[in-house]
Design an enzyme around this catalytic site. Structure first.
Site, PDB file in Angstrom:
ATOM      1  N   THR A  12       0.812  -1.220   0.000  1.00 34.46           N
ATOM      2  CA  THR A  12       0.000   0.000   0.000  1.00 34.46           C
ATOM      3  C   THR A  12       0.841   1.264   0.000  1.00 34.46           C
ATOM      4  O   THR A  12       0.477   2.263  -0.624  1.00 34.46           O
ATOM      5  CB  THR A  12      -0.930   0.007   1.237  1.00 34.46           C
ATOM      6  OG1 THR A  12      -1.752  -1.158   1.193  1.00 34.46           O
ATOM      7  CG2 THR A  12      -1.810   1.234   1.261  1.00 34.46           C
ATOM      8  N   SER A  57       2.054  -8.355  -0.550  1.00 35.86           N
ATOM      9  CA  SER A  57       2.722  -9.101   0.516  1.00 35.86           C
ATOM     10  C   SER A  57       2.081 -10.464   0.762  1.00 35.86           C
ATOM     11  O   SER A  57       2.734 -11.395   1.224  1.00 35.86           O
ATOM     12  CB  SER A  57       2.759  -8.288   1.814  1.00 35.86           C
ATOM     13  OG  SER A  57       1.502  -8.261   2.438  1.00 35.86           O
ATOM     14  N   ASP A  89       0.631  -6.721   5.575  1.00 38.51           N
ATOM     15  CA  ASP A  89      -0.024  -7.963   5.985  1.00 38.51           C
ATOM     16  C   ASP A  89       0.952  -9.064   6.377  1.00 38.51           C
ATOM     17  O   ASP A  89       0.731  -9.787   7.346  1.00 38.51           O
ATOM     18  CB  ASP A  89      -0.956  -8.472   4.884  1.00 38.51           C
ATOM     19  CG  ASP A  89      -2.249  -7.680   4.808  1.00 38.51           C
ATOM     20  OD1 ASP A  89      -2.499  -6.861   5.715  1.00 38.51           O
ATOM     21  OD2 ASP A  89      -3.020  -7.878   3.849  1.00 38.51           O
ATOM     22  N   THR A 164       4.395  -8.786  15.390  1.00 36.59           N
ATOM     23  CA  THR A 164       3.206  -9.428  14.835  1.00 36.59           C
ATOM     24  C   THR A 164       2.236  -8.327  14.429  1.00 36.59           C
ATOM     25  O   THR A 164       2.080  -7.334  15.150  1.00 36.59           O
ATOM     26  CB  THR A 164       2.523 -10.327  15.887  1.00 36.59           C
ATOM     27  OG1 THR A 164       3.414 -11.390  16.241  1.00 36.59           O
ATOM     28  CG2 THR A 164       1.235 -10.926  15.361  1.00 36.59           C
TER      29      THR A 164
END
EC number: 3.5.1.1
Length: 339
Positions: A12, A57, A89, A164
């Site tokens: 993005t 991704s 992601d 994460t």
């Protein structure tokens, strides 16, 4: 002044909206300054390189990891730091595996991205990119400060293999529950010097470009049954399993479950125990529900993230290590990925 190379892989952050159609498309990174004129104010020499075909991704695989590592390796001596622009992601997965591919790294490789396209009025892309460049170029007394793979998002630089993605909508998209940020951006850049990796200055950097992706992530849930697991465990070419267990590493104690796992381990498949929890650590043997796993040879992932466990397994499986050596090395911190 530092020389910084921006590497655009996709995502993005590198998108602009077509004013006529409203569709998002990757912009030409040779025109980066026209899209982000603020970069002219930075006291760094900035160059750009892009994947010939940007990759979402979600489509990243080991060939893309090797391609990225080679791009950085080819340009390594010519630049002081690297900023990798990547879709958010799977950024934690990519950044984690890159941290294992670069052994004894002496320059920063900082991953960043955004939740909104760079051309959006409310975008988070500009701050993420500008601060990532500043961190990658940071020097004190002529020496590079950060010498590891990092992930920068929303005012915080994390050790990449500790992260994460935890939110698909908020700008604060990433978390590092088991390790604090190594730097924070406010009015000033605040560096946690005691948390930074300090490479061995006498050893050369090595780039490991062999990876093994014959890996499975298995998330346990109450009610998982024999038929399903026996089918999964008999997948041809399976060499590694990242087993997401409950709490501090707990799982079913049913004989059939432990017997299935033992048969897989006896076949040479490496099984690593990681917790499903956002934070905390696997402590096998703390409860009876994990003692059985320990007894049959399941490897403890400690407080490693699933993303880092996958990257570490891809890296180590390619080394063709014996089971005892593999277990010893996996349970040892190699790039600051676990305590």
């Amino acid at each position: 002044m530092s020389k910084i190379l921006l590497v655009y892989t996709g995502g993005t952050i590198g998108m602009v909206k077509n004013p006529e159609t409203g569709a998002l498309a990757a912009f030409n990174f040779d025109e980066l300054l026209s899209n982000i004129p603020e970069l002219k104010l930075l006291e760094h020499d900035i160059s750009t390189v892009s994947f010939e075909e940007p990759v979402d991704s979600s489509d990243m695989d080991i060939t893309d990891y090797v391609k990225l590592a080679e791009l950085i390796e080819i340009n390594f001596e010519d630049y002081d730091g690297f900023v990798v622009l990547h879709g958010s992601d799977t950024m934690s997965y990519s950044a984690s595996v890159i941290s294992f591919m670069f052994e004894n790294l002496k320059k920063p490789i900082i991953f960043t991205g955004s939740q909104l396209p760079i051309g959006d009025l409310r975008t988070d892309a500009k701050e993420n990119l500008i601060t990532s460049i500043q961190l990658a170029g940071l020097k004190e007394q002529g020496e590079t400060v950060i010498k590891e793979v990092g992930l920068y998002f929303e005012y915080k630089l994390y050790r990449a293999n500790r992260t994460t993605k935890v939110n698909a909508e908020h700008f604060e998209a990433f978390a590092s529950s088991n390790f604090p940020p190594i730097a924070e951006s406010g009015v000033n850049l605040k560096i946690s010097y005691d948390k930074l990796i300090k490479p061995n200055v006498r050893k050369k950097m090595l780039v490991h470009k062999l990876l093994n992706d014959n890996i499975l992530i298995l998330k346990l849930f109450p009610g998982i049954n024999y038929k399903t697991l026996s089918h999964i465990f008999n997948i041809p070419h399976l060499e590694g399993i990242v087993l997401e267990t409950f709490g501090s590493g707990n799982a079913k104690t049913d004989p059939w479950f432990l017997e299935l796992l033992k048969s897989v381990i006896d076949r040479g498949v490496k099984v690593v125990n990681v917790t499903q929890c956002v934070g905390g650590s696997v402590i096998m043997g703390k409860y009876a529900t994990s003692a059985g796993l320990k007894n049959i040879g399941v490897i403890s992932g400690g407080d490693i993230t699933t993303e880092a466990a996958v990257g570490k397994m891809m890296y180590l499986l390619s080394k063709k290590l014996g089971p005892k050596v593999f277990k010893t090395i996996f349970e040892t911190s190699l790039r600051g990925e676990m305590n």
